[in-house]
Design an enzyme around this catalytic site. Structure first.
Site, PDB file in Angstrom:
ATOM      1  NE  ARG A 141      -3.593  -2.169   2.789  1.00 21.10           N
ATOM      2  CZ  ARG A 141      -3.354  -3.308   3.440  1.00 21.10           C
ATOM      3  NH1 ARG A 141      -2.164  -3.492   4.017  1.00 21.10           N
ATOM      4  NH2 ARG A 141      -4.266  -4.260   3.517  1.00 21.10           N
ATOM      5  CE  LYS A 166      -8.046  -1.046   5.335  1.00 19.29           C
ATOM      6  NZ  LYS A 166      -8.685  -0.856   4.034  1.00 19.29           N
ATOM      7  CG  HIS A 229      -4.663   0.443  -3.765  1.00 17.09           C
ATOM      8  ND1 HIS A 229      -4.017   0.401  -2.543  1.00 17.09           N
ATOM      9  CD2 HIS A 229      -5.635  -0.505  -3.697  1.00 17.09           C
ATOM     10  CE1 HIS A 229      -4.577  -0.513  -1.780  1.00 17.09           C
ATOM     11  NE2 HIS A 229      -5.568  -1.085  -2.452  1.00 17.09           N
ATOM     12  NE  ARG A 232      -3.046  -3.767  -1.079  1.00 12.01           N
ATOM     13  CZ  ARG A 232      -2.555  -4.588  -0.166  1.00 12.01           C
ATOM     14  NH1 ARG A 232      -1.248  -4.819  -0.113  1.00 12.01           N
ATOM     15  NH2 ARG A 232      -3.353  -5.200   0.700  1.00 12.01           N
ATOM     16  CG  HIS A 255      -6.496  -8.654   1.748  1.00 13.98           C
ATOM     17  ND1 HIS A 255      -6.774  -9.089   0.462  1.00 13.98           N
ATOM     18  CD2 HIS A 255      -6.237  -7.323   1.646  1.00 13.98           C
ATOM     19  CE1 HIS A 255      -6.670  -8.063  -0.365  1.00 13.98           C
ATOM     20  NE2 HIS A 255      -6.354  -6.987   0.321  1.00 13.98           N
ATOM     21  CE1 TYR A 264      -6.632  -7.705  -6.770  1.00 14.68           C
ATOM     22  CE2 TYR A 264      -6.857  -8.588  -4.563  1.00 14.68           C
ATOM     23  CZ  TYR A 264      -6.626  -7.517  -5.409  1.00 14.68           C
ATOM     24  OH  TYR A 264      -6.400  -6.273  -4.891  1.00 14.68           O
TER      25      TYR A 264
END
Length: 281
Positions: A141, A166, A229, A232, A255, A264
């Site tokens: 990120r 995150k 992003h 990413r 995640h 994805y």
């Protein structure tokens, strides 16, 4: 409000961006209602959400994802008030999030990535080339890239340690052997002291990274609307297309939920369907 902000920061350990977004959402909510937290009822929340959806709060119609974030902000706030005994009945009970439609994220083809990474010369724009390479090859990120410290990058073995990303989960992301020599050359030339990418001893500002990516895309002749992003998304998409287990992709991206990463899989499926459409009899 200050105690709630402290709660988000120190107890829930939310990211700085999350704290800012939640505080902004809550302020707008109470500015609109003109009531104290103890007076708020479920009908007030639903009235606010309806006004938000119509664009009456922000001046423009907002996306379902934005509405969902406001609901999360308010739910967290009223859960906190209930926890400390300020409210007895939580007005957020039975308030549901809108059903979000999963959007297939924009990504670059392999040819576009090669064009993007070849834009900057190693002699004249080594720093820019290193930034683009880490974004793509490690799927970072922009905030993680800007806050990356020298001590978090290892060349032997090659990996990047993403600290408190995150969701507050540290993770290790292997560095592709393709870019290790480039990064070593960067360190040797720039000699960063604290942050891997520094600007007068301070971390790079995200807006600087946005400009670097935008300029590189223009130079590469890429017409898609891209930002940091996007690299990413491209990192994750290319891994899935190369049959990497989605659980591994989840860990590399950091995640918390597999459902976030599963988008994805849809990207890969779309590519397969598009490929089959090209068959002619």
């Amino acid at each position: 409000m200050k105690t709630f902000e402290d709660y988000l920061t120190h107890v829930r350990r939310s990211s700085e961006n999350t704290v800012k977004a939640y505080m902004k959402d809550i302020k707008r909510f109470f500015d609109y209602l003109g009531k104290s937290p103890k007076q708020v009822e479920r009908a007030d929340v639903e009235r606010f959400i309806k006004a938000l959806s119509k664009g009456e709060i922000t001046g423009e119609v907002v996306a379902e994802s934005t509405v969902s974030r406001y609901i999360s902000s308010l739910r967290t706030f009223f859960d906190y008030l209930e926890l400390i005994g300020v409210v007895e009945e939580n007005p957020m009970e039975r308030v549901r999030h809108p059903r979000l439609r999963k959007k297939i994220p924009s990504f670059l083809t392999l040819e576009e990535v090669k064009a993007l990474l070849s834009v900057y010369d190693e002699e004249k724009k080594l720093k820019y080339k290193a930034i683009l390479s880490l974004l793509y090859f490690c799927g970072l990120r922009v905030s993680e890239l800007c806050n990356l410290r020298v001590e978090d990058v290892s060349f032997y073995p090659p990996y990047v340690k993403v600290v408190m990303g995150k969701g507050n989960k540290d993770r290790l992301v292997p560095i592709s052997e393709n870019i290790v020599p480039l990064l070593e050359k960067y360190v040797e030339r720039y000699k960063p002291k604290i942050y891997f990418f520094e600007n007068k001893g301070q971390p790079l500002h995200p807006s600087t990274v946005f400009r670097i990516v935008k300029r590189a895309a223009q130079k590469a002749g890429i017409t898609k609307h891209i930002h940091p992003h996007t690299l990413r998304h491209t990192f994750a998409t290319h891994l899935v297309m190369n049959n990497v287990n989605v659980k591994i992709v989840q860990e590399l991206l950091g995640h918390a939920n597999l459902s976030t990463t599963s988008i994805y899989l849809h990207v890969a499926d779309k590519e397969k369907f598009d490929a089959v459409k090209k068959l002619v009899i």
